[in-house]
Design a protein around this motif. Structure first.
Motif, mmCIF file in Angstrom:
data_model
loop_
_atom_site.group_PDB
_atom_site.id
_atom_site.type_symbol
_atom_site.label_atom_id
_atom_site.label_comp_id
_atom_site.label_asym_id
_atom_site.label_seq_id
_atom_site.Cartn_x
_atom_site.Cartn_y
_atom_site.Cartn_z
ATOM 1 N N UNK A 113 0.838 -1.199 0.000
ATOM 2 C CA UNK A 113 0.000 0.000 0.000
ATOM 3 C C UNK A 113 0.878 1.256 0.000
ATOM 4 N N UNK A 114 0.312 2.403 0.354
ATOM 5 C CA UNK A 114 1.000 3.684 0.273
ATOM 6 C C UNK A 114 2.341 3.630 1.014
ATOM 7 N N UNK A 115 3.387 4.107 0.345
ATOM 8 C CA UNK A 115 4.745 4.153 0.904
ATOM 9 C C UNK A 115 5.282 2.771 1.280
ATOM 10 N N UNK A 116 4.790 1.748 0.609
ATOM 11 C CA UNK A 116 5.309 0.401 0.844
ATOM 12 C C UNK A 116 6.750 0.288 0.360
ATOM 13 N N UNK A 117 7.536 -0.505 1.080
ATOM 14 C CA UNK A 117 8.872 -0.867 0.602
ATOM 15 C C UNK A 117 9.241 -2.212 1.191
ATOM 16 N N UNK A 118 10.259 -2.833 0.617
ATOM 17 C CA UNK A 118 10.781 -4.103 1.110
ATOM 18 C C UNK A 118 12.299 -4.009 1.071
ATOM 19 N N UNK A 119 12.918 -3.961 2.247
ATOM 20 C CA UNK A 119 14.373 -3.844 2.310
ATOM 21 C C UNK A 119 15.043 -5.030 1.611
ATOM 22 N N UNK A 120 16.223 -4.795 1.079
ATOM 23 C CA UNK A 120 16.991 -5.873 0.473
ATOM 24 C C UNK A 120 17.270 -6.931 1.533
ATOM 25 N N UNK A 121 17.016 -8.195 1.183
ATOM 26 C CA UNK A 121 17.114 -9.259 2.171
ATOM 27 C C UNK A 121 17.329 -10.606 1.489
ATOM 28 N N UNK A 122 17.705 -11.582 2.300
ATOM 29 C CA UNK A 122 17.788 -12.973 1.871
ATOM 30 C C UNK A 122 16.593 -13.726 2.435
ATOM 31 N N UNK A 123 15.985 -14.577 1.620
ATOM 32 C CA UNK A 123 14.915 -15.438 2.110
ATOM 33 C C UNK A 123 15.502 -16.691 2.753
ATOM 34 N N UNK A 124 14.683 -17.350 3.569
ATOM 35 C CA UNK A 124 15.124 -18.630 4.116
ATOM 36 C C UNK A 124 15.264 -19.646 2.983
ATOM 37 N N UNK A 125 16.203 -20.563 3.130
ATOM 38 C CA UNK A 125 16.315 -21.654 2.165
ATOM 39 C C UNK A 125 15.685 -22.938 2.706
ATOM 40 N N UNK A 126 16.083 -23.346 3.907
ATOM 41 C CA UNK A 126 15.452 -24.530 4.478
ATOM 42 C C UNK A 126 14.097 -24.153 5.065
ATOM 43 N N UNK A 127 13.099 -24.924 4.712
ATOM 44 C CA UNK A 127 11.732 -24.657 5.135
ATOM 45 C C UNK A 127 11.652 -24.689 6.663
ATOM 46 N N UNK A 128 10.975 -23.725 7.288
ATOM 47 C CA UNK A 128 10.938 -23.673 8.754
ATOM 48 C C UNK A 128 10.180 -24.829 9.390
ATOM 49 N N UNK A 129 9.295 -25.494 8.633
ATOM 50 C CA UNK A 129 8.523 -26.597 9.185
ATOM 51 C C UNK A 129 8.962 -27.958 8.657
ATOM 52 N N UNK A 130 9.375 -27.983 7.391
ATOM 53 C CA UNK A 130 9.837 -29.229 6.767
ATOM 54 C C UNK A 130 11.345 -29.115 6.548
ATOM 55 N N UNK A 131 12.118 -29.657 7.469
ATOM 56 C CA UNK A 131 13.557 -29.397 7.489
ATOM 57 C C UNK A 131 14.318 -30.041 6.338
#
Length: 214
Positions: A113-131
Motif C-alpha cells: 500500500x502507500x509508501x510500501x517498501x521491502x528492504x533488500x534481504x535474503x529469504x530462508x532456504x530450508x523450510x521452517x517446518x519441513x527441514x
C-alpha cells in the motif's frame, strides 16, 4: 490460465535466458497468463488487511496466502502454478526438480500500500517446518495494471558474492523467476503508486526435496 503452449514452444530459449542471466539466474516472462482471465482475477482482489510475514523489513505490506478463494480465475491460476505440467516446464528451464509448498508458507497474494517498501534481504532456504525441504526458486507474478516506472516498486536484485545488481520492471502479467540462494538479495524501494492503487503480486516458492546424510 497460464499460457502453457507458449512456454512449451519456447522452453529451450527460456532455459538459456535463465541460466545465463546476471547478476544471478533469473527469467522474465511477459504475457504469462491469459490477459482477459488475469484482468478478471485482478478485479476480484480486495484491499488486504493481514500484514505480511516479512514485516520486520517491510513497510505497509499485506498478504493473503489462500488467494484462490477470491475468484474462479485466481483458483485456476493457483492450480496451474501447482500443476505437474508447469513443474515439468519449470524443471527444464531451471535444471532443478522442484514442487510447490502445498501450504504456500510465506507466499500468496501480496499487496504493497502507500509508501510500501521491502528492504533488500535474503529469504530462508530450508523450510521452517519441513527441514528436508530446500527452497530453490521464487516466482513472482505481477498484477500492476497500467504500471509506469514512476510508480516505482521495481524488483531489485543483488548478488552478495560480486555486489552486482539490477532492477527489473514489474508491469501487469509479468512473471519473474528468481534463483533463491544464500547470496541472492532482493527487495524494492518505496512505492509511489496513485491513490487507491497498490503494488500487487502473487508469490510462489518452489521447493526441492533434500536428503540429509548423518
Amino acid at each position: 490460465m497460464i499460457n502453457f503452449e507458449f512456454l512449451e514452444a519456447n522452453k529451450e530459449n527460456l532455459r538459456v535466458q535463465y541460466l545465463t542471466a546476471q547478476p544471478f539466474p533469473y527469467l522474465i516472462i511477459d504475457n504469462f497468463c491469459d490477459e482477459e482471465k488475469l484482468l478478471r482475477a485482478y478485479d476480484s482482489i480486495p484491499e488486504l488487511e493481514n500484514k505480511s510475514r516479512d514485516y520486520a523489513f517491510a513497510n505497509n505490506k499485506f498478504e493473503k496466502s489462500n488467494y484462490k478463494v477470491l475468484s474462479p480465475e485466481l483458483e485456476e491460476l493457483y492450480y496451474d502454478l501447482s500443476s505437474d505440467r508447469f513443474n515439468a516446464i519449470l524443471s527444464f528451464i531451471t535444471a532443478k526438480k522442484t514442487f510447490v509448498d502445498p501450504k504456500n508458507h510465506g507466499g500468496g497474494l501480496h499487496q504493497g500500500k502507500k509508501n510500501s517498501f521491502l528492504d533488500m534481504h535474503l529469504d530462508f532456504n530450508y523450510h521452517p517446518l519441513q527441514k528436508n525441504w530446500y527452497r530453490e526458486l521464487n516466482l513472482l507474478l505481477y498484477l500492476n495494471k497500467d504500471w509506469k516506472p514512476e510508480y516505482k516498486g521495481g524488483l531489485k536484485i543483488k548478488d552478495l558474492r560480486t555486489d552486482e545488481e539490477a532492477e527489473l520492471e514489474v508491469p501487469f502479467n509479468r512473471l519473474i523467476i528468481q534463483q533463491c540462494a544464500p547470496y541472492t538479495l532482493h527487495g524494492y524501494d518505496m512505492t509511489n503508486f496513485p491513490e487507491g492503487r497498490y503494488r500487487t503480486s502473487i508469490y510462489n516458492r518452489k521447493i526441492e526435496m533434500c536428503h540429509f546424510v548423518n
